[in-house]
Design an enzyme around this catalytic site. Structure first.
Site, PDB file in Angstrom:
ATOM      1  N   HIS A   1      31.366  42.801  41.206  1.00 52.45           N
ATOM      2  CA  HIS A   1      30.703  43.862  40.452  1.00 52.45           C
ATOM      3  C   HIS A   1      30.555  43.394  39.007  1.00 52.45           C
ATOM      4  CE1 HIS A   1      30.793  48.450  39.319  1.00 52.45           C
ATOM      5  NE2 HIS A   1      29.755  47.812  38.806  1.00 52.45           N
TER       6      HIS A   1
ATOM      7  N   ARG B   1      29.970  44.507  35.877  1.00 53.31           N
ATOM      8  CA  ARG B   1      29.944  45.802  35.192  1.00 53.31           C
ATOM      9  C   ARG B   1      29.273  45.685  33.834  1.00 53.31           C
ATOM     10  NH1 ARG B   1      33.496  49.815  37.124  1.00 53.31           N
ATOM     11  NH2 ARG B   1      33.073  50.808  35.139  1.00 53.31           N
TER      12      ARG B   1
ATOM     13  N   HIS C   1      35.753  42.766  34.321  1.00 48.61           N
ATOM     14  CA  HIS C   1      36.391  41.696  35.122  1.00 48.61           C
ATOM     15  C   HIS C   1      35.446  40.507  35.321  1.00 48.61           C
ATOM     16  CE1 HIS C   1      34.564  44.362  38.029  1.00 48.61           C
ATOM     17  NE2 HIS C   1      35.568  45.221  38.037  1.00 48.61           N
TER      18      HIS C   1
ATOM     19  N   ARG D   1      44.956  37.128  30.698  1.00 52.53           N
ATOM     20  CA  ARG D   1      45.484  36.033  29.902  1.00 52.53           C
ATOM     21  C   ARG D   1      44.401  35.235  29.186  1.00 52.53           C
ATOM     22  NH1 ARG D   1      50.713  33.423  30.304  1.00 52.53           N
ATOM     23  NH2 ARG D   1      52.059  35.198  29.970  1.00 52.53           N
TER      24      ARG D   1
ATOM     25  N   HIS E   1      35.525  50.891  50.075  1.00 52.53           N
ATOM     26  CA  HIS E   1      36.309  51.528  49.020  1.00 52.53           C
ATOM     27  C   HIS E   1      37.575  52.159  49.596  1.00 52.53           C
ATOM     28  CE1 HIS E   1      36.576  52.566  44.749  1.00 52.53           C
ATOM     29  NE2 HIS E   1      37.469  53.410  45.216  1.00 52.53           N
ATOM     30  N   GLY E   2      38.683  51.606  49.178  1.00 52.77           N
ATOM     31  CA  GLY E   2      39.980  52.158  49.580  1.00 52.77           C
ATOM     32  C   GLY E   2      40.420  51.763  50.978  1.00 52.77           C
TER      33      GLY E   2
ATOM     34  N   ASP F   1      36.791  40.968  42.494  1.00 54.23           N
ATOM     35  CA  ASP F   1      36.862  41.430  41.101  1.00 54.23           C
ATOM     36  C   ASP F   1      38.280  41.368  40.530  1.00 54.23           C
ATOM     37  OD1 ASP F   1      34.182  41.975  41.237  1.00 54.23           O
ATOM     38  OD2 ASP F   1      34.422  44.145  41.460  1.00 54.23           O
TER      39      ASP F   1
ATOM     40  N   THR G   1      28.037  61.320  42.148  1.00 54.71           N
ATOM     41  CA  THR G   1      28.118  62.587  42.866  1.00 54.71           C
ATOM     42  C   THR G   1      29.525  63.146  42.733  1.00 54.71           C
ATOM     43  OG1 THR G   1      28.895  61.567  44.898  1.00 54.71           O
ATOM     44  CG2 THR G   1      26.505  61.742  44.615  1.00 54.71           C
TER      45      THR G   1
ATOM     46  N   GLY H   1      38.396  45.011  48.732  1.00 52.88           N
ATOM     47  CA  GLY H   1      38.925  44.222  47.624  1.00 52.88           C
ATOM     48  C   GLY H   1      40.394  44.470  47.341  1.00 52.88           C
ATOM     49  N   HIS H   2      40.694  45.671  46.870  1.00 57.15           N
ATOM     50  CA  HIS H   2      42.015  45.936  46.323  1.00 57.15           C
ATOM     51  C   HIS H   2      43.148  45.643  47.297  1.00 57.15           C
ATOM     52  CE1 HIS H   2      45.339  48.402  44.687  1.00 57.15           C
ATOM     53  NE2 HIS H   2      44.858  47.957  43.538  1.00 57.15           N
TER      54      HIS H   2
ATOM     55  N   GLU I   1      27.404  43.821  43.137  1.00 60.81           N
ATOM     56  CA  GLU I   1      27.407  45.259  42.843  1.00 60.81           C
ATOM     57  C   GLU I   1      26.942  45.437  41.407  1.00 60.81           C
ATOM     58  OE1 GLU I   1      31.326  46.723  43.451  1.00 60.81           O
ATOM     59  OE2 GLU I   1      31.264  46.424  45.602  1.00 60.81           O
TER      60      GLU I   1
HETATM   61  N1  PXP Z   1      32.357  48.794  47.753  1.00 55.09           N
HETATM   62  C1  PXP Z   1      31.983  49.194  46.517  1.00 55.09           C
HETATM   63  C2  PXP Z   1      30.574  49.600  46.297  1.00 55.09           C
HETATM   64  C3  PXP Z   1      32.901  49.182  45.458  1.00 55.09           C
HETATM   65  O1  PXP Z   1      32.510  49.577  44.234  1.00 55.09           O
HETATM   66  C4  PXP Z   1      34.219  48.740  45.700  1.00 55.09           C
HETATM   67  C5  PXP Z   1      35.212  48.704  44.584  1.00 55.09           C
HETATM   68  O2  PXP Z   1      34.815  47.814  43.629  1.00 55.09           O
HETATM   69  C6  PXP Z   1      34.545  48.318  46.984  1.00 55.09           C
HETATM   70  C7  PXP Z   1      33.603  48.375  48.003  1.00 55.09           C
HETATM   71  C8  PXP Z   1      35.899  47.796  47.317  1.00 55.09           C
HETATM   72  O3  PXP Z   1      36.853  48.789  47.161  1.00 55.09           O
HETATM   73  P1  PXP Z   1      38.395  48.433  47.236  1.00 55.09           P
HETATM   74  O4  PXP Z   1      38.681  47.515  46.091  1.00 55.09           O
HETATM   75  O5  PXP Z   1      39.069  49.757  47.120  1.00 55.09           O
HETATM   76  O6  PXP Z   1      38.614  47.754  48.555  1.00 55.09           O
END
Ligand code: PXP
Length: 236
Positions: free
Chosen positions: A42, A44, A49, A17, A190-191, A8, A99, A212-213, A69
């Site tokens: 994702h 959205r 994005h 850009r 996530h994270g 993403d 939640t 991802g991040h 997603e």
């Molecule tokens: N899993 C899900 C369901 C998410 O929504 C995200 C963030 O878009 C990620 C994984 C990846 O998270 P991160 O970008 O923090 O690695």
């Protein structure tokens, strides 16, 4: 354990850009050629994005698996049924679906979730629910017909290296054990980053991590030296 790469943020940079650089399709190819076992995007509701045309192209170009997603939105469900990704992961986008900790509130809307995912399952799309590592949410997920849960690792990631790390980690471990007992397969994400990811190996049977991040952030630095050198050479 498999690695789904969330691209993403490549689209976020591209959209800053307009135009097509950096190219999301090329990014997916690089991820796949270097150990990514699936590509996650994702779509959205606000299309901040990833755009519709990205997923329509990715589904044709990806060699591994596309994991889409998505929120519980009818128009996105329609797109999913049309393009048929390998899997979808249902995530919360609206405040009332979230939640306290950030996953999808399945326990508070079992019937709605069940009805929403049924056409997707009927279309042979694997369905995963992005939930907190919480007993109530795992039990609810098992009642919906979804084959997978994705455990929200945000609280563990934030607590990593602090006195709360163990508690958050144990929440993940217990939720995963329960999910497996109830017949669910388990992903997590996530994270997660280069420091905290190693503990995922302590959770038996985890199937795939979606990250991802931290990967895209790391890529800026592992790639920056080359990028500057190439430009410096060109303008010498
Ligand atoms: N899993 C899900 C369901 C998410 O929504 C995200 C963030 O878009 C990620 C994984 C990846 O998270 P991160 O970008 O923090 O690695």
């Amino acid at each position: 354990m498999l690695l789904g790469v969330n691209i993403d943020h490549v689209a976020t940079l591209r959209n800053a850009r307009g135009g097509s650089e950096p190219n999301v399709i090329k990014a997916a190819e690089i991820c796949e050629n270097n150990g990514g076992t699936s590509i996650t995007t994702h779509l959205r509701e606000d299309r901040r994005h990833i755009k519709d045309e990205d997923v329509r192209t990715l589904i044709k170009t990806i060699k591994t698996k596309l994991n889409l997603e998505m929120a519980m939105a009818d128009d996105i469900q329609k797109i999913a049924l049309e393009i048929k990704p390998h899997s979808i992961c249902l995530v919360p986008e609206k405040r009332q679906e979230i939640t306290t900790e950030g996953g999808l509130d399945v326990a508070g809307q079992i019937e709605r979730v069940t009805n929403f995912i049924k056409p997707l399952i009927d279309a042979d799309i694997i369905v995963s629910l992005f939930i907190d590592p919480d007993t109530k949410q795992v039990e609810a997920a098992a009642k919906t017909g979804a084959q997978f849960i994705e455990m929200h690792t945000g609280r563990y990631s934030e607590a990593y290296g602090t006195k709360n790390e163990e508690e958050e980690f144990q929440n993940l471990k217990h939720a995963s054990e329960l999910a497996h007992k109830l017949g669910l397969k388990v992903n997590a994400g996530h994270g997660l980053n280069y420091e905290n990811v190693h503990r995922m190996h302590e959770i038996p049977g985890l199937y795939e991590l979606n990250i991802g991040h931290s990967i895209i952030s790391r890529a800026v630095f592992t790639g920056l030296a080359n990028a500057v050198r190439e430009m410096a050479d060109l303008i010498k």
